[in-house]
Write a protein that holds these residues in place. Structure first.
Motif, PDB file in Angstrom:
ATOM      1  N   GLN A  26       5.920  10.340   0.809  1.00 26.22           N
ATOM      2  CA  GLN A  26       4.960   9.481   0.292  1.00 26.22           C
ATOM      3  C   GLN A  26       5.484   8.165   0.903  1.00 26.22           C
ATOM      4  O   GLN A  26       6.531   7.548   0.343  1.00 26.22           O
ATOM      5  N   LYS A  27       4.612   7.559   1.937  1.00 27.65           N
ATOM      6  CA  LYS A  27       5.130   6.439   2.374  1.00 27.65           C
ATOM      7  C   LYS A  27       4.512   5.043   1.757  1.00 27.65           C
ATOM      8  O   LYS A  27       3.463   5.232   1.268  1.00 27.65           O
ATOM      9  N   ASP A  28       5.248   4.017   1.839  1.00 30.08           N
ATOM     10  CA  ASP A  28       4.955   2.694   1.372  1.00 30.08           C
ATOM     11  C   ASP A  28       5.081   1.963   2.750  1.00 30.08           C
ATOM     12  O   ASP A  28       5.861   1.784   3.559  1.00 30.08           O
TER      13      ASP A  28
ATOM     14  N   ILE B  54       0.945  -1.186   0.074  1.00 32.04           N
ATOM     15  CA  ILE B  54       0.017   0.265   0.121  1.00 32.04           C
ATOM     16  C   ILE B  54       1.010   1.223   0.225  1.00 32.04           C
ATOM     17  O   ILE B  54       2.040   1.358   0.502  1.00 32.04           O
ATOM     18  N   THR B  55       0.655   2.510  -0.781  1.00 29.29           N
ATOM     19  CA  THR B  55       1.237   3.509  -1.044  1.00 29.29           C
ATOM     20  C   THR B  55       0.447   4.466  -1.166  1.00 29.29           C
ATOM     21  O   THR B  55      -0.569   4.853  -1.853  1.00 29.29           O
ATOM     22  N   GLU B  56       0.949   5.815  -0.623  1.00 33.01           N
ATOM     23  CA  GLU B  56       0.409   7.097  -0.614  1.00 33.01           C
ATOM     24  C   GLU B  56       0.604   7.429  -2.111  1.00 33.01           C
ATOM     25  O   GLU B  56      -0.392   8.215  -2.647  1.00 33.01           O
ATOM     26  N   ALA B  57       1.344   6.978  -2.869  1.00 36.74           N
ATOM     27  CA  ALA B  57       1.346   7.192  -4.505  1.00 36.74           C
ATOM     28  C   ALA B  57       0.196   6.780  -5.258  1.00 36.74           C
ATOM     29  O   ALA B  57      -0.204   7.619  -6.212  1.00 36.74           O
TER      30      ALA B  57
ATOM     31  N   THR C  12      -4.712  10.182   0.046  1.00 34.88           N
ATOM     32  CA  THR C  12      -4.902   9.239   1.454  1.00 34.88           C
ATOM     33  C   THR C  12      -3.726   8.662   2.080  1.00 34.88           C
ATOM     34  O   THR C  12      -2.969   8.028   1.341  1.00 34.88           O
ATOM     35  N   SER C  13      -3.511   8.744   3.282  1.00 40.22           N
ATOM     36  CA  SER C  13      -2.502   8.299   3.941  1.00 40.22           C
ATOM     37  C   SER C  13      -2.174   6.771   4.166  1.00 40.22           C
ATOM     38  O   SER C  13      -3.318   6.059   4.045  1.00 40.22           O
TER      39      SER C  13
ATOM     40  N   GLU D  10      -4.192   1.255   5.326  1.00 41.04           N
ATOM     41  CA  GLU D  10      -3.917  -0.164   5.926  1.00 41.04           C
ATOM     42  C   GLU D  10      -5.412  -0.377   6.817  1.00 41.04           C
ATOM     43  O   GLU D  10      -5.540  -1.507   7.074  1.00 41.04           O
ATOM     44  N   ASN D  11      -6.073   0.606   7.504  1.00 39.87           N
ATOM     45  CA  ASN D  11      -7.151   0.517   7.919  1.00 39.87           C
ATOM     46  C   ASN D  11      -8.457  -0.058   7.401  1.00 39.87           C
ATOM     47  O   ASN D  11      -8.976  -1.097   7.816  1.00 39.87           O
ATOM     48  N   LYS D  12      -8.398   0.322   6.090  1.00 36.67           N
ATOM     49  CA  LYS D  12      -9.282  -0.163   5.065  1.00 36.67           C
ATOM     50  C   LYS D  12      -9.071  -1.708   4.554  1.00 36.67           C
ATOM     51  O   LYS D  12      -9.876  -2.306   4.474  1.00 36.67           O
ATOM     52  N   MET D  13      -7.718  -1.879   4.481  1.00 35.52           N
ATOM     53  CA  MET D  13      -7.387  -3.171   4.298  1.00 35.52           C
ATOM     54  C   MET D  13      -7.809  -4.243   5.297  1.00 35.52           C
ATOM     55  O   MET D  13      -8.194  -5.138   5.033  1.00 35.52           O
ATOM     56  N   ALA D  14      -7.367  -3.788   6.835  1.00 39.95           N
ATOM     57  CA  ALA D  14      -7.694  -4.656   7.603  1.00 39.95           C
ATOM     58  C   ALA D  14      -9.198  -4.838   7.812  1.00 39.95           C
ATOM     59  O   ALA D  14      -9.550  -5.887   8.178  1.00 39.95           O
ATOM     60  N   ASP D  15      -9.979  -3.899   7.722  1.00 37.22           N
ATOM     61  CA  ASP D  15     -11.494  -4.088   7.547  1.00 37.22           C
ATOM     62  C   ASP D  15     -11.937  -5.250   6.610  1.00 37.22           C
ATOM     63  O   ASP D  15     -12.918  -5.977   7.016  1.00 37.22           O
ATOM     64  N   LYS D  16     -11.468  -4.740   5.467  1.00 34.84           N
ATOM     65  CA  LYS D  16     -11.700  -5.652   4.564  1.00 34.84           C
ATOM     66  C   LYS D  16     -11.475  -7.086   4.553  1.00 34.84           C
ATOM     67  O   LYS D  16     -12.142  -8.136   4.252  1.00 34.84           O
ATOM     68  N   LEU D  17     -10.059  -7.350   4.904  1.00 32.89           N
ATOM     69  CA  LEU D  17      -9.622  -8.787   5.529  1.00 32.89           C
ATOM     70  C   LEU D  17     -10.268  -9.453   6.283  1.00 32.89           C
ATOM     71  O   LEU D  17     -10.744 -10.621   6.104  1.00 32.89           O
TER      72      LEU D  17
END
Length: 233
Positions: free
Chosen positions: A107-109, A54-57, A63-64, A69-76
């Motif tokens: 921009q963090k990854d 996941i990357t902000e790019a 989106t930070s 990663e919160n969206k990813m966690a909820d989906k998983l």
């Protein structure tokens, strides 16, 4: 005293050498049959590793990583995945070089490793993450969890096959097969193949939502080769 000890040591070495020579000679002199057998099997991988980046790019910095990663966690979690056991962080990086050279926002990854246990769940993860804007998902490797037990079973099967071959070979000679004199495991392991290769992927669309109907990974080939020497009676 030193001469006596040295002489005793020489005598012991000579006796040991003659004993080993005699054993080797007896082994070579007696009639024996040598045979090699190979067996193999294919198994479906039950440990599938996906890398998720996941990357902000991807959102042009809108989106930070934390929100992604919160969206990813909820989906998983909604897919029934235990993220505490199956999801691990594998890499964290920030584009500091770009920041210092161009004076733009960092921009963090983040990169994660996700373990799933079948191909259907892997497909659901890929589609589920795509639906929330995370598309950088790759298959890294596949494994079979009971590989060590299977290797032992294949060795035993290979030895049985070697014995069967040897019995068939001495049958025309009106002789009998004796005890095994020597057994060597020439090769027991996984045949080299590309990790994580998908054999087939099919999707269908129902109620405006894509669902995987068939995803198969290439089966893992495990083989064992043994060499056995039997005495002939």
């Amino acid at each position: 005293m030193k001469k006596i000890l040295l002489r005793s040591l020489v005598i012991i070495l000579l006796i040991t050498g003659f004993k080993n020579y005699g054993q080797n000679k007896n082994f070579i002199d007696q009639p024996y049959l040598e045979t090699t057998a190979r067996v193999d099997t294919l198994v479906i991988p039950d440990r599938i590793y996906l890398s998720i980046r996941i990357t902000e790019a991807d959102t042009k910095g809108k989106t930070s990583v934390e929100k992604l990663e919160n969206k990813m966690a909820d989906k998983l979690k909604s897919l029934g995945i235990d993220i505490e056991k199956q999801l691990t962080l594998s890499d964290l990086a920030s584009n500091f070089k770009k920041y210092f050279l161009r004076k733009v926002d960092v921009q963090k990854d983040k990169e994660y490793s996700l373990l799933v246990y079948d191909a259907v769940m892997a497909g659901k993860v890929i589609l589920g993450l795509e639906s929330i804007g995370i598309s950088n998902v790759n298959l890294t490797k596949t494994e079979y969890s009971k590989i060590e037990k299977l290797k032992i079973d294949l060795r035993q099967e290979a030895v049985r096959a070697a014995k069967k071959q040897a019995e068939a070979m001495v049958l025309p000679l009106d002789q009998k097969l004796g005890n095994a004199l020597y057994i060597s495991d020439l090769n027991t392991g996984i045949q080299p193949m590309m990790d994580g290769r998908m054999a087939r992927v099919q999707m269908f669309k129902e109620a405006d939502e894509e669902q995987p109907i068939a995803i198969e990974f290439e089966k893992i080939k495990i083989e064992s080769t043994v060499n056995v020497k039997f005495s002939i009676q």
